[in-house]
Scaffold this motif. Structure first.
Motif, PDB file in Angstrom:
ATOM      1  N   ASN A   1      44.599  25.484  42.654  1.00 51.55           N
ATOM      2  CA  ASN A   1      44.210  26.778  43.217  1.00 51.55           C
ATOM      3  C   ASN A   1      45.173  27.893  42.823  1.00 51.55           C
ATOM      4  N   THR A   2      46.477  27.586  42.891  1.00 50.76           N
ATOM      5  CA  THR A   2      47.484  28.594  42.559  1.00 50.76           C
ATOM      6  C   THR A   2      47.358  29.009  41.096  1.00 50.76           C
ATOM      7  N   LEU A   3      47.129  28.039  40.228  1.00 51.46           N
ATOM      8  CA  LEU A   3      46.976  28.337  38.801  1.00 51.46           C
ATOM      9  C   LEU A   3      45.702  29.161  38.546  1.00 51.46           C
ATOM     10  N   ALA A   4      44.645  28.860  39.296  1.00 52.49           N
ATOM     11  CA  ALA A   4      43.396  29.620  39.153  1.00 52.49           C
ATOM     12  C   ALA A   4      43.594  31.069  39.592  1.00 52.49           C
ATOM     13  N   LEU A   5      44.314  31.267  40.696  1.00 51.71           N
ATOM     14  CA  LEU A   5      44.587  32.629  41.170  1.00 51.71           C
ATOM     15  C   LEU A   5      45.481  33.376  40.190  1.00 51.71           C
TER      16      LEU A   5
ATOM     17  N   LYS B   1      61.500  38.206  35.888  1.00 49.75           N
ATOM     18  CA  LYS B   1      62.457  37.094  35.896  1.00 49.75           C
ATOM     19  C   LYS B   1      62.641  36.617  37.341  1.00 49.75           C
ATOM     20  N   SER B   2      63.100  35.372  37.485  1.00 47.52           N
ATOM     21  CA  SER B   2      63.194  34.836  38.838  1.00 47.52           C
ATOM     22  C   SER B   2      64.285  33.781  38.973  1.00 47.52           C
ATOM     23  N   ILE B   3      64.643  33.528  40.233  1.00 48.19           N
ATOM     24  CA  ILE B   3      65.475  32.382  40.612  1.00 48.19           C
ATOM     25  C   ILE B   3      64.659  31.617  41.643  1.00 48.19           C
ATOM     26  N   HIS B   4      64.522  30.311  41.454  1.00 44.69           N
ATOM     27  CA  HIS B   4      63.708  29.473  42.336  1.00 44.69           C
ATOM     28  C   HIS B   4      64.641  28.700  43.266  1.00 44.69           C
ATOM     29  N   VAL B   5      64.430  28.801  44.585  1.00 48.00           N
ATOM     30  CA  VAL B   5      65.354  28.200  45.553  1.00 48.00           C
ATOM     31  C   VAL B   5      64.610  27.210  46.455  1.00 48.00           C
ATOM     32  N   GLY B   6      64.983  25.926  46.350  1.00 45.09           N
ATOM     33  CA  GLY B   6      64.414  24.886  47.201  1.00 45.09           C
ATOM     34  C   GLY B   6      65.493  24.175  47.995  1.00 45.09           C
ATOM     35  N   GLY B   7      65.094  23.115  48.706  1.00 40.88           N
ATOM     36  CA  GLY B   7      66.038  22.360  49.531  1.00 40.88           C
ATOM     37  C   GLY B   7      65.530  22.225  50.951  1.00 40.88           C
ATOM     38  N   THR B   8      66.182  21.369  51.735  1.00 38.06           N
ATOM     39  CA  THR B   8      65.740  21.151  53.119  1.00 38.06           C
ATOM     40  C   THR B   8      66.272  22.230  54.045  1.00 38.06           C
ATOM     41  N   ASN B   9      67.580  22.436  54.038  1.00 41.40           N
ATOM     42  CA  ASN B   9      68.198  23.462  54.883  1.00 41.40           C
ATOM     43  C   ASN B   9      68.940  24.478  54.024  1.00 41.40           C
ATOM     44  N   GLY B  10      68.967  25.718  54.484  1.00 42.17           N
ATOM     45  CA  GLY B  10      69.780  26.746  53.816  1.00 42.17           C
ATOM     46  C   GLY B  10      69.094  27.500  52.703  1.00 42.17           C
ATOM     47  N   LYS B  11      67.853  27.128  52.354  1.00 39.46           N
ATOM     48  CA  LYS B  11      67.233  27.821  51.217  1.00 39.46           C
ATOM     49  C   LYS B  11      66.895  29.273  51.554  1.00 39.46           C
ATOM     50  N   GLY B  12      66.559  29.542  52.814  1.00 40.08           N
ATOM     51  CA  GLY B  12      66.273  30.921  53.225  1.00 40.08           C
ATOM     52  C   GLY B  12      67.525  31.790  53.177  1.00 40.08           C
ATOM     53  N   SER B  13      68.609  31.299  53.789  1.00 38.98           N
ATOM     54  CA  SER B  13      69.875  32.053  53.782  1.00 38.98           C
ATOM     55  C   SER B  13      70.387  32.247  52.357  1.00 38.98           C
ATOM     56  N   THR B  14      70.325  31.186  51.542  1.00 40.26           N
ATOM     57  CA  THR B  14      70.799  31.271  50.157  1.00 40.26           C
ATOM     58  C   THR B  14      69.972  32.293  49.371  1.00 40.26           C
TER      59      THR B  14
ATOM     60  N   LEU C   1      54.905  20.197  43.991  1.00 36.43           N
ATOM     61  CA  LEU C   1      53.531  20.673  44.113  1.00 36.43           C
ATOM     62  C   LEU C   1      53.420  21.898  45.014  1.00 36.43           C
ATOM     63  N   ASP C   2      54.541  22.579  45.228  1.00 39.65           N
ATOM     64  CA  ASP C   2      54.525  23.809  46.022  1.00 39.65           C
ATOM     65  C   ASP C   2      53.916  24.947  45.206  1.00 39.65           C
ATOM     66  N   SER C   3      53.191  25.829  45.863  1.00 40.73           N
ATOM     67  CA  SER C   3      52.500  26.930  45.169  1.00 40.73           C
ATOM     68  C   SER C   3      53.444  27.808  44.347  1.00 40.73           C
ATOM     69  N   THR C   4      54.701  27.893  44.754  1.00 38.97           N
ATOM     70  CA  THR C   4      55.647  28.744  44.016  1.00 38.97           C
ATOM     71  C   THR C   4      56.034  28.121  42.670  1.00 38.97           C
ATOM     72  N   ASN C   5      55.700  26.845  42.461  1.00 38.32           N
ATOM     73  CA  ASN C   5      56.231  26.120  41.305  1.00 38.32           C
ATOM     74  C   ASN C   5      55.462  26.370  40.004  1.00 38.32           C
ATOM     75  N   ILE C   6      54.841  27.541  39.903  1.00 41.63           N
ATOM     76  CA  ILE C   6      54.221  27.931  38.632  1.00 41.63           C
ATOM     77  C   ILE C   6      55.143  28.865  37.840  1.00 41.63           C
ATOM     78  N   ILE C   7      56.291  29.223  38.438  1.00 41.67           N
ATOM     79  CA  ILE C   7      57.224  30.129  37.738  1.00 41.67           C
ATOM     80  C   ILE C   7      58.117  29.334  36.782  1.00 41.67           C
TER      81      ILE C   7
ATOM     82  N   GLY D   1      61.214  18.474  41.673  1.00 43.87           N
ATOM     83  CA  GLY D   1      60.083  18.952  40.878  1.00 43.87           C
ATOM     84  C   GLY D   1      60.215  20.383  40.409  1.00 43.87           C
ATOM     85  N   ILE D   2      61.181  21.137  40.970  1.00 47.86           N
ATOM     86  CA  ILE D   2      61.388  22.520  40.490  1.00 47.86           C
ATOM     87  C   ILE D   2      62.372  22.568  39.319  1.00 47.86           C
ATOM     88  N   ILE D   3      62.944  21.425  38.946  1.00 50.51           N
ATOM     89  CA  ILE D   3      63.842  21.388  37.779  1.00 50.51           C
ATOM     90  C   ILE D   3      62.982  21.469  36.515  1.00 50.51           C
TER      91      ILE D   3
END
Length: 402
Positions: A31-35, A47-60, A150-156, A187-189
């Motif tokens: 769906n994300t790719l179709a959009l 350009k972008s920086i992709h930030v994942g993880g369990t805790n701290g990704k929002g603050s980082t 498989l997160d929607s952001t992972n098309i960048i 999977g974001i690597i």
């Protein structure tokens, strides 16, 4: 549609993970790719920086945005969930996306969104990427929603990927063990894109080393960083996040960021990005602290910090979501505190009665209240000036107070 009608449609027509839970979760990027294709691939225009993880990704993510803003760049910031207003999710240099931009995007794309049956999160990611591309940001900090692979952001294709740490959260989607969860986050690597790992954890280190080797991605562990930096964010856990943000900035190519920019960025995160809910002191006498920590790893750090505070009595306003593993988190809470159990006002909210009964099994005793507001008001009434009131257990409990 008006702005309110637009939001109502987004929230109601299509399931929203934050509110509904598992029913709204989609393990697929189709769906994300179709959009993206419908929008003419906006993610390729900044350009972008992709930030994942369990805790701290929002603050980082907020730290990275603040540092790059201090360096004079136009910086997009995409995070989730929001606390008060939907527009918090999408910002440029700290300014939330204008409501009319949300309305016009949905009105324009509504037929496609309905036909494709996009989820709330998928359409929000499309809106963010489209907005950042249209506004010509120099760089955007993109926080992963859930997992990574498989997160929607992972098309960048970012300049740098960041994974803060791995903890046991959202196990019903991501796996029951740390290595399983790490596999999803890894999977974001991407191929030849540098990856920064915030915390070197023995249980998952090899998952990241294997994935980075397969992708020929240079890997760096931020916990090796020796320099100490101060930040205006007050939680103990921010020490790890500052290291992660600093290492990511130092490895970022093509952007001029001075040591002064880094220091000022870390000291002005709240001013530059309006971050809320991270060890946020809402008032003094009695001191009221709220924090969005909601899993074992996050709560352990926050509750240890709470123990070091000076107080006469400790009052805890506590609410959680229904998919939380209570046997993992309830033993962490101090038995000597006075508890006010409540239910966050979302479909996923766990009943205050169920929470009260479960808490009793772990010696955590208190009264139950119909709403977060009622629980907080009762705590304020009971507390004297030398007491502390802590509000937490869920992002959605904090959202109802701040």
């Amino acid at each position: 549609m008006t702005y309110k009608e637009t939001l109502d449609w987004m929230f109601a027509q299509l399931p929203m993970y934050q509110r509904e839970g598992k029913a709204a979760f989609k393990k697929d990027l189709t769906n994300t790719l179709a959009l993206s294709k419908e929008l003419n691939f906006p993610e390729n225009k900044f350009k972008s920086i992709h930030v994942g993880g369990t805790n701290g990704k929002g603050s980082t993510s907020h730290m990275l945005a603040s540092i790059l803003q201090e360096a004079g760049y136009k910086v997009g910031l995409y995070t989730s969930p929001h606390l008060k207003n939907f527009t918090e999710r999408i910002r440029i240099n700290g300014e939330e996306i204008p409501k009319q931009k949300v309305t016009s995007f949905i009105n324009k794309q509504k037929d496609f969104l309905e036909k494709q049956k996009l989820s709330f999160f998928e359409m929000t990611v499309g809106l963010a990427f489209d907005y950042f591309a249209t506004e010509n940001v120099d760089i955007a900090i993109i926080e992963v929603g859930l997992g990574g692979r498989l997160d929607s952001t992972n098309i960048i294709t970012p300049e740098i990927s960041v994974i803060t740490n791995i903890g046991l959260d959202h196990t019903q989607f991501l796996g029951e063990t740390l290595p399983e969860i790490a596999f999803e986050k890894a999977g974001i690597i991407k191929n030849k894109i540098p990856i920064i790992i915030g915390e070197e954890q023995k249980a998952v280190k090899n998952v990241f080393l294997d994935k980075s080797e397969a992708e020929k991605a240079p890997i760096y562990f931020a916990s090796d960083e020796s320099a100490l930096y101060k930040t205006d964010l007050l939680g103990d856990y921010q020490n790890k996040n500052t290291k992660t943000a600093v290492v990511a900035i130092k490895k970022l190519k093509g952007f001029l960021v001075s040591e002064e920019n880094i220091q000022n960025g870390l000291l002005n995160v709240v001013k530059n990005t309006s971050l809320k809910g991270r060890w946020q002191v809402l008032q003094e006498h009695p001191k009221v602290i709220c924090d969005t920590a909601h899993n074992k790893e996050g709560l352990k750090i926050v509750l240890n910090q709470l123990k070091r505070e000076q107080f006469n009595k400790l009052h805890i306003v506590l609410g959680v979501v229904s998919d939380k593993k209570l046997e993992d988190v309830l033993p962490l809470f101090p038995k000597s505190a006075i508890y006010y159990f409540c239910r966050p006002n979302i479909p996923r909210g766990l009943s205050e009665g169920v929470l009260q009964e479960k808490a009793k099994e772990f010696g955590v005793i208190g009264e139950k209240y119909f709403s977060v507001k009622e629980a907080f008001e009762r705590a304020l009434l009971n507390a004297n000036q030398q007491d502390i009131i802590y509000i937490g257990g869920s992002t959605f409990v904090v959202a109802e107070i701040i």
